[in-house]
Scaffold this motif. Structure first.
Motif, short mmCIF file in Angstrom:
data_model
loop_
_atom_site.label_atom_id
_atom_site.label_comp_id
_atom_site.label_asym_id
_atom_site.label_seq_id
_atom_site.Cartn_x
_atom_site.Cartn_y
_atom_site.Cartn_z
N SER A 1 0.85 -1.19 0.00
CA SER A 1 0.00 0.00 0.00
C SER A 1 0.88 1.24 0.00
O SER A 1 2.06 1.18 0.32
CB SER A 1 -0.92 0.01 1.23
N GLN B 1 2.45 4.58 1.38
CA GLN B 1 2.79 4.98 2.75
C GLN B 1 2.31 6.39 3.03
O GLN B 1 2.31 7.25 2.16
CB GLN B 1 4.29 4.89 2.97
N THR B 2 1.93 6.60 4.26
CA THR B 2 1.60 7.92 4.74
C THR B 2 2.63 8.27 5.81
O THR B 2 2.87 7.47 6.71
CB THR B 2 0.19 7.94 5.36
N TYR B 3 3.23 9.42 5.68
CA TYR B 3 4.26 9.85 6.63
C TYR B 3 3.73 10.97 7.51
O TYR B 3 2.91 11.78 7.07
CB TYR B 3 5.50 10.35 5.87
N CYS B 4 4.23 11.01 8.74
CA CYS B 4 3.90 12.13 9.62
C CYS B 4 4.44 13.40 8.97
O CYS B 4 5.38 13.37 8.18
CB CYS B 4 4.53 11.93 11.00
N ASP C 1 7.63 19.31 1.27
CA ASP C 1 7.55 17.97 0.70
C ASP C 1 8.04 18.03 -0.74
O ASP C 1 7.30 18.40 -1.64
CB ASP C 1 6.12 17.43 0.76
N GLY D 1 6.65 3.76 6.38
CA GLY D 1 6.01 5.02 6.75
C GLY D 1 6.55 5.63 8.03
O GLY D 1 6.02 6.62 8.51
N ARG E 1 11.87 7.19 1.03
CA ARG E 1 11.72 8.58 1.48
C ARG E 1 12.93 8.99 2.33
O ARG E 1 13.36 8.25 3.20
CB ARG E 1 10.43 8.71 2.29
#
Length: 183
Positions: free
Chosen positions: A27, A29-32, A65, A103, A139
């Motif tokens: 899936s 990724q969602t990062y802080c 970002d 993530g 990342r």
């Protein structure tokens, strides 16, 4: 005459592919998002590594970002990176790389650099891509906070006086050996 019944099975291939994608644990990724409340002067003003050379200013929320900017490196290669700072005070600066693409930057070995940097300076350093790093994009997070604050740097920092930027590193395989020619 015998009656023949034909049953049709209709597959929704989009839903099937979606199910397979997420059932295999793959899936996005969602990062802080770090969100320092403020920063003296400009913070990070340039980052360069591989083919990336990004000049920036004071971003909204002191976070930029730039993960669409992608540099490359080969497994086992040492990569040079330069970070230009325009700050009023010393900063604790770090570089994190999400080697396992989960993530988070908190796993062992993902903080690849840590230093207290002088104001208005260029940090020239290196990091090494692990031989076993998975191929593809990872990342990178570069950032830090005012050195007068206690504790180590935090990749998800939300306190005062900090600056953060994200980039991407594309890990390439070690090239195969070539046979020398007799020419």
């Amino acid at each position: 005459m015998k009656k023949i019944t034909i049953n049709y099975i209709v597959l929704n291939m989009c839903a099937f592919a979606f199910f397979l994608l997420f059932s295999n644990g793959i899936s996005a990724q969602t990062y802080c998002i770090p969100s320092p409340a403020n920063m003296y002067d400009q913070g990070i003003t340039n980052v360069s590594f591989s083919t990336v050379n990004n000049t920036t200013g004071n971003e909204a929320g002191n976070y930029g970002d730039y993960s669409t900017q992608i540099g490359s490196g080969v497994q086992g290669e040492t990569i040079g990176i330069n970070i230009t700072l325009d700050t009023r005070f010393q900063c604790k600066m770090s570089i994190w790389i999400d080697w396992d693409n989960n993530g988070s930057f908190d796993d062992l070995g993902e903080k690849v650099y840590d230093v207290i940097a002088n104001p208005v300076t260029i940090i020239n350093t290196t990091f090494t891509i692990p031989i076993g790093a998975s191929l593809g994009n990872h990342r990178i997070r570069i950032g830090g906070k005012y050195a007068g604050y206690a504790g180590p740097t935090d990749s998800c920092y939300t306190g005062n006086y900090g600056a953060y930027e994200d980039y991407t590193l594309n890990v390439l395989p070690i090239p195969p050996c070539t046979t020398p020619s007799s020419d």
